[in-house]
Scaffold this motif. Structure first.
Motif, PDB file in Angstrom:
ATOM      1  N   THR A 101      16.312  42.047  36.269  1.00 45.71           N
ATOM      2  CA  THR A 101      17.591  41.534  36.478  1.00 45.71           C
ATOM      3  C   THR A 101      17.820  40.466  35.419  1.00 45.71           C
ATOM      4  OG1 THR A 101      16.893  40.014  37.940  1.00 45.71           O
ATOM      5  CG2 THR A 101      17.508  41.929  39.049  1.00 45.71           C
ATOM      6  N   GLU A 102      19.015  39.939  35.253  1.00 44.60           N
ATOM      7  CA  GLU A 102      19.227  38.853  34.308  1.00 44.60           C
ATOM      8  C   GLU A 102      18.223  37.585  34.514  1.00 44.60           C
ATOM      9  OE1 GLU A 102      20.917  38.443  31.552  1.00 44.60           O
ATOM     10  OE2 GLU A 102      21.516  40.636  31.779  1.00 44.60           O
ATOM     11  N   GLN A 103      17.908  37.248  35.969  1.00 44.12           N
ATOM     12  CA  GLN A 103      17.082  36.429  36.253  1.00 44.12           C
ATOM     13  C   GLN A 103      15.495  36.851  35.869  1.00 44.12           C
ATOM     14  OE1 GLN A 103      16.888  35.458  40.539  1.00 44.12           O
ATOM     15  NE2 GLN A 103      15.278  34.051  40.128  1.00 44.12           N
ATOM     16  N   GLY A 104      15.387  38.057  36.160  1.00 47.89           N
ATOM     17  CA  GLY A 104      14.005  38.511  35.623  1.00 47.89           C
ATOM     18  C   GLY A 104      13.963  38.649  34.068  1.00 47.89           C
ATOM     19  N   LEU A 105      14.856  38.802  33.412  1.00 44.60           N
ATOM     20  CA  LEU A 105      14.729  38.707  32.038  1.00 44.60           C
ATOM     21  C   LEU A 105      14.235  37.265  31.624  1.00 44.60           C
ATOM     22  CD1 LEU A 105      17.757  40.939  30.923  1.00 44.60           C
ATOM     23  CD2 LEU A 105      15.383  41.429  30.484  1.00 44.60           C
TER      24      LEU A 105
END
Length: 164
Positions: A101-105
């Motif tokens: 996800t964006e947070q994961g990236l």
């Protein structure tokens, strides 16, 4: 000279180095909410995504060397943390594809930077990350990892009395 007093075996040293590395990575990425195993998963996923791949859990398990069941467990925990998305593969409904996800990236980029600093420290005795000694060491490790192992039976005489 007695073989028991010759010093540690290569297997013991590999085990010690692996444990040293795991503990150091756990401590480095812990503040980001990751364990070493989770870091291995998201960092591998990051590299695969950058190469245009959306790997299945099985593909990621093969890439990391982790058991497929363990990857599934890690993926569910990372999904619950909002770091990855799991989705059925439209070409194979039995397969689950993973993506950051964006947070994961964001978390993965920060974790990779921390682990790169750690790797530089670990490899300092060989001259650092980009040196001939480190490249040779990496080649040796790759050769060892690529060599197939066939476990011997527990009663095999060649393994009795030996440790790693």
């Amino acid at each position: 000279m007695d073989k028991d007093s010759a010093g540690p075996t290569p297997g013991f040293l590999v085990w010690r180095l692996a444990n040293k590395w795991r503990v150091a990575v756990d401590r480095a990425v812990g503040p980001l909410g990751l364990t070493h195993a989770q870091y291995s998963l998201v960092a591998s996923l990051y590299g695969m995504q950058r190469a245009g791949e959306r790997p299945s859990q099985r593909r990621l398990a093969d890439h990391t060397g982790l058991e497929a069941l363990y990857v599934s467990k890690l993926a569910r925990a990372l999904e619950a943390s909002g770091l990855i998305e799991r989705a059925r593969d439209p070409r194979d409904p039995r397969a689950v594809q993973l993506a950051l996800t964006e947070q994961g990236l964001d978390v993965t980029r920060r974790a990779i930077a921390l682990v790169q600093e750690l790797l530089q420290q670990l490899l300092e005795p060989l001259g650092g990350l980009d040196t001939p000694r480190t490249r040779a060491f990496t080649g040796e490790l790759t050769a060892l990892l690529d060599a197939p192992l066939s476990p011997s039976a527990p009663d095999d005489e060649t393994t009795q009395g030996r440790t790693s």
